[in-house]
Design a protein around this motif. Structure first.
Motif, PDB file in Angstrom:
ATOM      1  N   LEU A   1      -3.421  38.379   8.244  1.00  0.00           N
ATOM      2  CA  LEU A   1      -4.578  38.618   7.379  1.00  0.00           C
ATOM      3  C   LEU A   1      -5.689  39.311   8.159  1.00  0.00           C
ATOM      4  O   LEU A   1      -6.297  40.270   7.672  1.00  0.00           O
ATOM      5  N   GLN A   2      -5.951  38.846   9.383  1.00  0.00           N
ATOM      6  CA  GLN A   2      -6.984  39.465  10.210  1.00  0.00           C
ATOM      7  C   GLN A   2      -6.639  40.925  10.496  1.00  0.00           C
ATOM      8  O   GLN A   2      -7.509  41.795  10.392  1.00  0.00           O
ATOM      9  N   GLU A   3      -5.394  41.210  10.832  1.00  0.00           N
ATOM     10  CA  GLU A   3      -4.984  42.593  11.092  1.00  0.00           C
ATOM     11  C   GLU A   3      -5.176  43.468   9.858  1.00  0.00           C
ATOM     12  O   GLU A   3      -5.623  44.605   9.964  1.00  0.00           O
ATOM     13  N   ARG A   4      -4.877  42.941   8.680  1.00  0.00           N
ATOM     14  CA  ARG A   4      -5.053  43.699   7.435  1.00  0.00           C
ATOM     15  C   ARG A   4      -6.532  43.954   7.164  1.00  0.00           C
ATOM     16  O   ARG A   4      -6.913  45.063   6.769  1.00  0.00           O
ATOM     17  N   LEU A   5      -7.384  42.945   7.382  1.00  0.00           N
ATOM     18  CA  LEU A   5      -8.823  43.131   7.196  1.00  0.00           C
ATOM     19  C   LEU A   5      -9.363  44.187   8.147  1.00  0.00           C
ATOM     20  O   LEU A   5     -10.177  45.033   7.753  1.00  0.00           O
ATOM     21  N   ILE A   6      -8.934  44.161   9.400  1.00  0.00           N
ATOM     22  CA  ILE A   6      -9.378  45.161  10.370  1.00  0.00           C
ATOM     23  C   ILE A   6      -8.921  46.554   9.938  1.00  0.00           C
ATOM     24  O   ILE A   6      -9.681  47.520  10.047  1.00  0.00           O
ATOM     25  N   GLU A   7      -7.709  46.650   9.426  1.00  0.00           N
ATOM     26  CA  GLU A   7      -7.207  47.943   8.935  1.00  0.00           C
ATOM     27  C   GLU A   7      -8.071  48.459   7.783  1.00  0.00           C
ATOM     28  O   GLU A   7      -8.441  49.638   7.745  1.00  0.00           O
ATOM     29  N   ILE A   8      -8.434  47.577   6.873  1.00  0.00           N
ATOM     30  CA  ILE A   8      -9.248  47.973   5.717  1.00  0.00           C
ATOM     31  C   ILE A   8     -10.640  48.427   6.156  1.00  0.00           C
ATOM     32  O   ILE A   8     -11.118  49.470   5.721  1.00  0.00           O
ATOM     33  N   VAL A   9     -11.303  47.656   7.034  1.00  0.00           N
ATOM     34  CA  VAL A   9     -12.644  48.063   7.463  1.00  0.00           C
ATOM     35  C   VAL A   9     -12.578  49.332   8.299  1.00  0.00           C
ATOM     36  O   VAL A   9     -13.482  50.172   8.225  1.00  0.00           O
ATOM     37  N   SER A  10     -11.497  49.514   9.065  1.00  0.00           N
ATOM     38  CA  SER A  10     -11.345  50.741   9.851  1.00  0.00           C
ATOM     39  C   SER A  10     -11.190  51.954   8.942  1.00  0.00           C
ATOM     40  O   SER A  10     -11.754  53.019   9.203  1.00  0.00           O
ATOM     41  N   GLN A  11     -10.440  51.788   7.854  1.00  0.00           N
ATOM     42  CA  GLN A  11     -10.293  52.882   6.889  1.00  0.00           C
ATOM     43  C   GLN A  11     -11.628  53.196   6.225  1.00  0.00           C
ATOM     44  O   GLN A  11     -11.963  54.360   6.006  1.00  0.00           O
ATOM     45  N   GLY A  12     -12.386  52.165   5.922  1.00  0.00           N
ATOM     46  CA  GLY A  12     -13.716  52.375   5.340  1.00  0.00           C
ATOM     47  C   GLY A  12     -14.644  53.096   6.302  1.00  0.00           C
ATOM     48  O   GLY A  12     -15.389  53.999   5.912  1.00  0.00           O
ATOM     49  N   ASP A  13     -14.604  52.699   7.572  1.00  0.00           N
ATOM     50  CA  ASP A  13     -15.420  53.377   8.580  1.00  0.00           C
ATOM     51  C   ASP A  13     -15.003  54.840   8.714  1.00  0.00           C
ATOM     52  O   ASP A  13     -15.843  55.734   8.775  1.00  0.00           O
ATOM     53  N   ALA A  14     -13.703  55.090   8.748  1.00  0.00           N
ATOM     54  CA  ALA A  14     -13.209  56.466   8.869  1.00  0.00           C
ATOM     55  C   ALA A  14     -13.696  57.318   7.702  1.00  0.00           C
ATOM     56  O   ALA A  14     -14.162  58.449   7.895  1.00  0.00           O
ATOM     57  N   ALA A  15     -13.615  56.769   6.500  1.00  0.00           N
ATOM     58  CA  ALA A  15     -14.063  57.514   5.312  1.00  0.00           C
ATOM     59  C   ALA A  15     -15.562  57.784   5.390  1.00  0.00           C
ATOM     60  O   ALA A  15     -16.021  58.880   5.056  1.00  0.00           O
ATOM     61  N   TRP A  16     -16.336  56.790   5.840  1.00  0.00           N
ATOM     62  CA  TRP A  16     -17.784  56.966   5.936  1.00  0.00           C
ATOM     63  C   TRP A  16     -18.122  58.079   6.926  1.00  0.00           C
ATOM     64  O   TRP A  16     -18.942  58.943   6.626  1.00  0.00           O
ATOM     65  N   PHE A  17     -17.504  58.072   8.094  1.00  0.00           N
ATOM     66  CA  PHE A  17     -17.796  59.109   9.088  1.00  0.00           C
ATOM     67  C   PHE A  17     -17.316  60.483   8.622  1.00  0.00           C
ATOM     68  O   PHE A  17     -17.941  61.491   8.922  1.00  0.00           O
ATOM     69  N   GLU A  18     -16.237  60.522   7.868  1.00  0.00           N
ATOM     70  CA  GLU A  18     -15.768  61.801   7.331  1.00  0.00           C
ATOM     71  C   GLU A  18     -16.780  62.368   6.327  1.00  0.00           C
ATOM     72  O   GLU A  18     -17.030  63.571   6.289  1.00  0.00           O
ATOM     73  N   GLU A  19     -17.397  61.499   5.553  1.00  0.00           N
ATOM     74  CA  GLU A  19     -18.398  61.922   4.577  1.00  0.00           C
ATOM     75  C   GLU A  19     -19.760  62.196   5.211  1.00  0.00           C
ATOM     76  O   GLU A  19     -20.614  62.833   4.599  1.00  0.00           O
ATOM     77  N   GLN A  20     -19.968  61.699   6.421  1.00  0.00           N
ATOM     78  CA  GLN A  20     -21.233  61.873   7.151  1.00  0.00           C
ATOM     79  C   GLN A  20     -20.931  62.561   8.490  1.00  0.00           C
ATOM     80  O   GLN A  20     -21.072  61.950   9.550  1.00  0.00           O
ATOM     81  N   PRO A  21     -20.494  63.825   8.488  1.00  0.00           N
ATOM     82  CA  PRO A  21     -20.026  64.464   9.732  1.00  0.00           C
ATOM     83  C   PRO A  21     -21.096  64.623  10.815  1.00  0.00           C
ATOM     84  O   PRO A  21     -20.757  64.819  11.976  1.00  0.00           O
TER      85      PRO A  21
END
Length: 120
Positions: A7-27
């Protein structure tokens, strides 16, 4: 125990994907602050001090190379209220020396990927 770890690994994966999307939208951004997610850090942060909440400072040294650091801040501080310099100053204050060294090394090494604009 294995279920909790999965569960912890899945949560980290989800927040990492969210961070990646945020930085992609805020170059033009290299650091962000967001609410911390339960179990996203390897240590149990416990309850924040009274009147505070756990946040995550996320530093992107290069596209796709990020570090997360927990920090307790007053509830009244909004996630979008601090500029890059203020956020990075907080990161420097709370990050352990090894985290700061990793960020410094990543910023010096050219990784594959699109170049990122330098933070002001």
């Amino acid at each position: 125990m294995a279920e909790v770890r999965a569960l912890q690994e899945r949560l980290i994966e989800i927040v990492s994907q969210g961070d990646a999307a945020w930085f992609e939208e805020q170059p033009d951004r290299r650091i962000r602050m967001r609410n911390a997610v339960a179990m996203e850090f390897n240590t149990n942060l416990g309850e924040p001090p009274v009147g505070m909440s756990w946040r995550a400072l996320v530093v992107e040294a290069q596209p796709g190379a990020r570090a997360r650091q927990p920090i307790a801040l007053p509830i009244s501080v909004e996630n979008g209220s601090l500029n890059e310099q203020e956020l990075f100053a907080l990161f420097v204050q709370v990050a352990p020396p090894e985290a700061k060294a990793i960020i410094d090394r990543l910023r010096r090494v050219k990784l594959a990927g699109a170049p990122k604009a330098a933070a002001g």
